[in-house]
Enzyme design. Sequence first.
Site, PDB file in Angstrom:
ATOM      1  N   ASP A 160      86.837 -10.652 107.026  1.00 35.94           N
ATOM      2  CA  ASP A 160      85.978 -11.827 107.696  1.00 35.94           C
ATOM      3  C   ASP A 160      85.291 -12.250 106.130  1.00 35.94           C
ATOM      4  O   ASP A 160      84.393 -11.084 106.326  1.00 35.94           O
ATOM      5  CB  ASP A 160      85.218 -11.643 108.625  1.00 35.94           C
ATOM      6  CG  ASP A 160      84.260 -12.514 109.493  1.00 35.94           C
ATOM      7  OD1 ASP A 160      84.137 -13.158 108.989  1.00 35.94           O
ATOM      8  OD2 ASP A 160      83.301 -11.571 110.080  1.00 35.94           O
ATOM      9  N   LYS A 205      80.431 -21.109 102.520  1.00 38.01           N
ATOM     10  CA  LYS A 205      82.068 -21.227 103.012  1.00 38.01           C
ATOM     11  C   LYS A 205      81.608 -23.033 103.604  1.00 38.01           C
ATOM     12  O   LYS A 205      82.496 -23.195 103.572  1.00 38.01           O
ATOM     13  CB  LYS A 205      81.780 -20.321 104.163  1.00 38.01           C
ATOM     14  CG  LYS A 205      82.999 -20.386 104.992  1.00 38.01           C
ATOM     15  CD  LYS A 205      82.695 -19.647 105.780  1.00 38.01           C
ATOM     16  CE  LYS A 205      83.442 -19.254 107.423  1.00 38.01           C
ATOM     17  NZ  LYS A 205      83.423 -18.999 108.002  1.00 38.01           N
ATOM     18  N   GLU A 209      88.881 -17.404 114.301  1.00 35.49           N
ATOM     19  CA  GLU A 209      87.564 -16.274 113.784  1.00 35.49           C
ATOM     20  C   GLU A 209      88.300 -16.013 115.504  1.00 35.49           C
ATOM     21  O   GLU A 209      87.674 -14.834 115.834  1.00 35.49           O
ATOM     22  CB  GLU A 209      86.487 -17.098 113.103  1.00 35.49           C
ATOM     23  CG  GLU A 209      86.102 -16.579 111.848  1.00 35.49           C
ATOM     24  CD  GLU A 209      84.976 -17.509 111.441  1.00 35.49           C
ATOM     25  OE1 GLU A 209      84.149 -17.715 111.865  1.00 35.49           O
ATOM     26  OE2 GLU A 209      84.996 -17.131 110.331  1.00 35.49           O
ATOM     27  N   ASP A 240      80.018 -17.226 119.321  1.00 34.24           N
ATOM     28  CA  ASP A 240      79.793 -17.013 118.234  1.00 34.24           C
ATOM     29  C   ASP A 240      78.639 -17.670 117.373  1.00 34.24           C
ATOM     30  O   ASP A 240      78.510 -18.793 117.073  1.00 34.24           O
ATOM     31  CB  ASP A 240      80.985 -17.594 117.310  1.00 34.24           C
ATOM     32  CG  ASP A 240      80.423 -16.758 115.948  1.00 34.24           C
ATOM     33  OD1 ASP A 240      79.991 -16.366 115.381  1.00 34.24           O
ATOM     34  OD2 ASP A 240      82.104 -16.434 114.875  1.00 34.24           O
TER      35      ASP A 240
END
Length: 647
Positions: free
Chosen positions: A8, A71, A170, A193
């Site tokens: 992850d 990211k 994800e 999330d």
Amino acid sequence: MSKIVGIDLGTTNSLVATVDSGIPYVIADAEGRRLTPSVVHVGGLGVEPVVGHKANRVRAVRPLETVYSVKRFMGRRGSDIPREEMLVTYPVRGDGAGPVEIDLHGCAWTPEEVSAEVLKKLKADAERALGGPVTRAVITVPAYFNDAQRQATVRAGELAGLTVERIVNEPTAAALAYGLDKLKDQSKIAVYDLGGGTFDLSVLELNKGVFQVLSTHGNTRLGGDDLDTRIVAFLAGKIREAGGPELLDTAETRVLQPETLPMLSRIREAAEEAKIRLSTDESVDIALPFLTSGFSFSLKFSRAELEALTRDILMRTRAHCLRALSDAKLEAKALDQVILVGGQTRMPLVRMLVGEWFACSEFEETRGDLRLGESYHAASGPVLNTGVNPDEAVAIGAAIQAEILSGGMKHLLLLDVTPLSLGLETFGGLMNVIIPRNTTIPVKAGEVFTTALDHQRSMMIHVLQGERERAQDNWSLGRFELEFERAPKGVPRVGVQFEIDANGILHALARDIRTGQQKIMDMKSAVDVSDADVQKMIEESVENAFDDLNARQWIEAKLKAGETLMATRKGMSEHAGELEPAYRQRVESALRVVEAALETEDSRSKIGDTPRLKAASQELDEATLQLADLMMDRAMEEMLRKQGLIQ
Ligand code: ADP
Ligand code: MG
């Protein structure tokens, strides 16, 4: 062969996980910690980068040379990133169409290179724990990542010495970690999330053991960090009231003096720690001894205070939930489960709000406390499932996927769908879809095209993504030219094939069928697609459906009319002598009616009177039947003569 690990690669934290004897678990580092902050500190030119907790610790005092949240920049072009997203403490460059670069001690780093440092650390941790080299990985990305962002993630893996066996979404990984692949077919799941800096809600559907992403919506600048910032501002006010230093301006947003940065960083650390402790405790003591040489600060802070302070931030996630549901054309009660992912969802208020919004009937985590026969399950809403560690679920799911790829868990195959249609521009500026939106990937599809003009020597392959009828309204992913030998129109045959591999990356191929000569497109220049953009594209296609359809019909009618006009004129000039004057006149006037209909095209909308043009074309078709017969006869005679069958 090396074991495949699951990774992850998060905005805030990264984890590596594996499966041993059927049991998935997160691998800890040498200090026993399972979360690695996605932070990289480069101390100087040629100095070995420091990664994770150590880098996080120097972040406040070395802001210019410590990279976090990289990211956000993966696979994106500078020109596509809004200004506010560029606001980080390290120097980011990226104004043009080129990729983003980070300047560290005069050396330009790409986001992939920075991410590779995080991956190298995870790789080393895994190798130490597993006692052997680790060279293969499954890496997760947000569901809304586009081709370029996925490719950048693959490159980061390669730079770290990892073969990326698969890129997995994800939410899909999280659903897998929860074992939801064992739900009945057609089950629908929402994945909420909330991480450190990003939020998204994805709706998945299970079909024959395969998860499909039905919709995803979120905000890439909303997360736990915002709660921390709110607490810091609150504490700065309390510190001022207690006679301590002035840290922020009165609006509690701007730092007053650079010298106070180390102090603020201590406060931020204390704020996050308090926030985390308040997920289990009802109140905490925040202590900041010797904030300045003569000032120490302490405060009792309760969960209720934290909730009052941050509730509005959490409320902002609600609209995204509603949007994702409406995109999936579902009501909350049609969901079977809602699962929570991301560290911030450990906060009880988050669980409560999500449970409320989705009208959840049952809280799995409190099930143990409920006495049997209690009427708590009466409502028919989805189950709020919080059984798996929210910050580990994605990594665990990646490890399970890795195990499946290694042949360990054969029952399940993971597939996703294309968020938008892919196609190419054809003659007249229309979009020709090759792979429709929501196609399960991996997929390979193709079509054969030919030329529309005589003596064309090449064909432009313009790859498009989007839902609109006209090429110009879709996104251009790139273009390339395939050359072939000069030939009359309709003779060259060009096969175009689109392949989306298991990682969601598109390979476009064009082949001259006669010679076998081919070209494959490099997708590096892919236009960025954020979840918001996908949404916008779909909305626009719905809003403009009517106009788009009109445009397509007009263009198609126009192309057809153009061809008939050309063929008729050619026939008329070649066979003028063989035609009756009255017939010639009839054809001429039909030609003029078509030409007049073509002139109805509006200069701005580029759309004309389609019914009129179609009617005129039909008239012309009928009028030219006799001419067409004549032309056919002559062509036949010509052929027979050539073969020596007639004189
Ligand atoms: P990402 O997916 O963005 O890398 P994570 O899922 O690791 O992020 O979430 C990190 C966020 O979760 C941080 O803001 C952190 O403060 C918050 N967090 C972690 N544990 C808890 C907890 N027990 N209670 C509340 N927030 C938490
Ligand atoms: Mg995450």
